[in-house]
Scaffold this active site. Structure first.
Site, PDB file in Angstrom:
ATOM      1  N   SER A  65       0.793  -1.226   0.000  1.00 30.84           N
ATOM      2  CA  SER A  65       0.000   0.000   0.000  1.00 30.84           C
ATOM      3  C   SER A  65       0.830   1.283   0.000  1.00 30.84           C
ATOM      4  CB  SER A  65      -0.962   0.019   1.184  1.00 30.84           C
ATOM      5  OG  SER A  65      -2.065  -0.828   0.938  1.00 30.84           O
ATOM      6  N   THR A  66       2.125   1.189   0.173  1.00 34.99           N
ATOM      7  CA  THR A  66       2.953   2.370  -0.052  1.00 34.99           C
ATOM      8  C   THR A  66       2.707   2.899  -1.459  1.00 34.99           C
ATOM      9  OG1 THR A  66       4.597   1.432   1.451  1.00 34.99           O
ATOM     10  CG2 THR A  66       5.319   3.262   0.087  1.00 34.99           C
TER      11      THR A  66
END
Length: 369
Positions: A65-66
């Protein structure tokens, strides 16, 4: 690089060297920019423990999710050019999305995880993720859990198709192509920032390993009543799905693949000019990094705070973090951006990437005081 920061670089180098040397990590990248210029670029360990291939500064790592920051930044670049408005109703661009009372959901709701559409079908598979039209069709057919803006729920996977389809509808191009053309290209990062990873680039990627993340996902599924609705068992965000070539090649814009120096450079170009490239205006920077939604998250039960596509932290930063520990954040008041990525996806290990972020942040803040 400015020699005044040699001591900080040596401390970062020693810290990641110890993490790798002790066996706690396999490969780590750390990068930072200060006022648009490189501050830190350090890496240690292996990209692939099986072959002995070293992790270099230009080795992309799937950072889960970065990668939401890549998609959010595409939106803000388009908004800067007048092509998108945050209060645009999604159904204006995507008419079939209006079904089941979703006509009032805006791009702002999607960006801030308040659209009411966090869930996926229980039988969803990784193969489904490779079919863009199928995933968008599922969202168009979905009934929201609550009215838009009523509550915060981390849209772990659905966020990507909600936001990504808005980008596709307004540009006529896949979001990965818009990222390459409008963000990565101008910054010289076409080989370092990816949503869908081109087939030819796959051999360059670091190999992911599991170091407790899968067990944490199992625990979450058993103990958090809404977790499996958001991340059904076959698509939990872990090293298994993050290693599938078909998923890596597909546009799944809630996750991304990157280098630490690439994502740190991208955030730096949100704060100000980087080699003459500035992605958004100071006014837009203030808007996207301000608190836009706050509440108790429906999935995890913790207090969360979101700006427009990024988390907003109490230390004055905005950014994104991924399952397993990778992260990238920007500090507008300090002119600083920091990224720390790893390919050994851990949990319950003291969060060493967060420790590296604090190390850099505190040193720059002390000098700034």
């Amino acid at each position: 690089m400015d020699g005044r920061w040699d001591g900080l670089r040596a401390e970062v180098r020693a810290t990641i060297g110890e993490l790798v040397g002790s066996g706690r990590e396999t490969g780590v990248q750390v990068a930072a920019y200060l006022h648009g210029a490189p501050l830190i670029e350090e890496q240690a360990g292996l990209a692939d423990a099986g072959t002995g291939r070293p992790l270099t500064a230009d080795t992309p790592i799937h950072a889960v999710s970065t990668g939401k920051a890549l998609t959010a930044t595409v939106v803000h670049v388009l908004a800067e050019r007048g092509r998108l408005d945050y209060d645009l109703r999604v159904a204006e661009l995507w008419p079939e999305f209006a079904r089941h009372g979703k006509d009032r959901i805006t791009l702002r709701h999607a960006l801030t995880h308040t659209a009411g559409l966090p869930a996926l079908p229980a039988d969803i598979t990784p193969a489904d993720f490779t079919d863009w039209d199928r995933m968008c069709g599922l969202l168009a057919d979905a009934t929201p859990r609550w009215a838009p803006g009523e509550r915060v729920a981390y849209h772990a996977w659905t966020w990507g198709w909600l936001v990504g389809e808005v980008v596709r509808r307004v540009t006529g191009k896949p979001v990965s192509q818009v990222l390459a053309e409008e963000v990565a290209g101008p910054l010289g990062l076409v080989d370092e920032l990816f949503l869908g990873v081109p087939e030819a680039q796959l051999p360059r990627l670091a190999r992911l390993e599991d170091a407790g993340l899968a067990a944490l996902m199992t625990y979450a599924g058993e103990n958090l009543p809404n977790f499996d609705a958001v991340a059904p068992p076959a698509v939990r965000p872990d090293a298994t799905i993050g290693s599938r070539p078909d998923v890596l090649r597909a546009d799944v814009p809630a996750v991304g693949t990157m280098t630490a120096r690439g994502i740190a450079r991208m955030y730096a170009a949100l704060l100000g000019p980087v080699d003459g490239v500035r992605l958004i205006s100071p006014g837009r920077l203030a808007e996207v990094s301000a608190v836009a939604a706050r509440g108790t998250d429906w999935v995890f039960g913790a207090e969360v705070t979101f700006g427009l596509g990024y988390a907003v932290d109490a230390d004055g930063s905005f950014g994104t973090a991924g399952s397993g520990g990778s992260l990238a954040f920007a500090y507008p008041e300090l002119g600083l951006t920091v990224a720390a990525l790893r390919n050994r996806l851990g949990a319950g290990d003291g969060d060493p990437m967060e420790g590296l972020r604090r190390l850099v942040r505190d040193a720059v803040a002390a000098a700034h005081a």
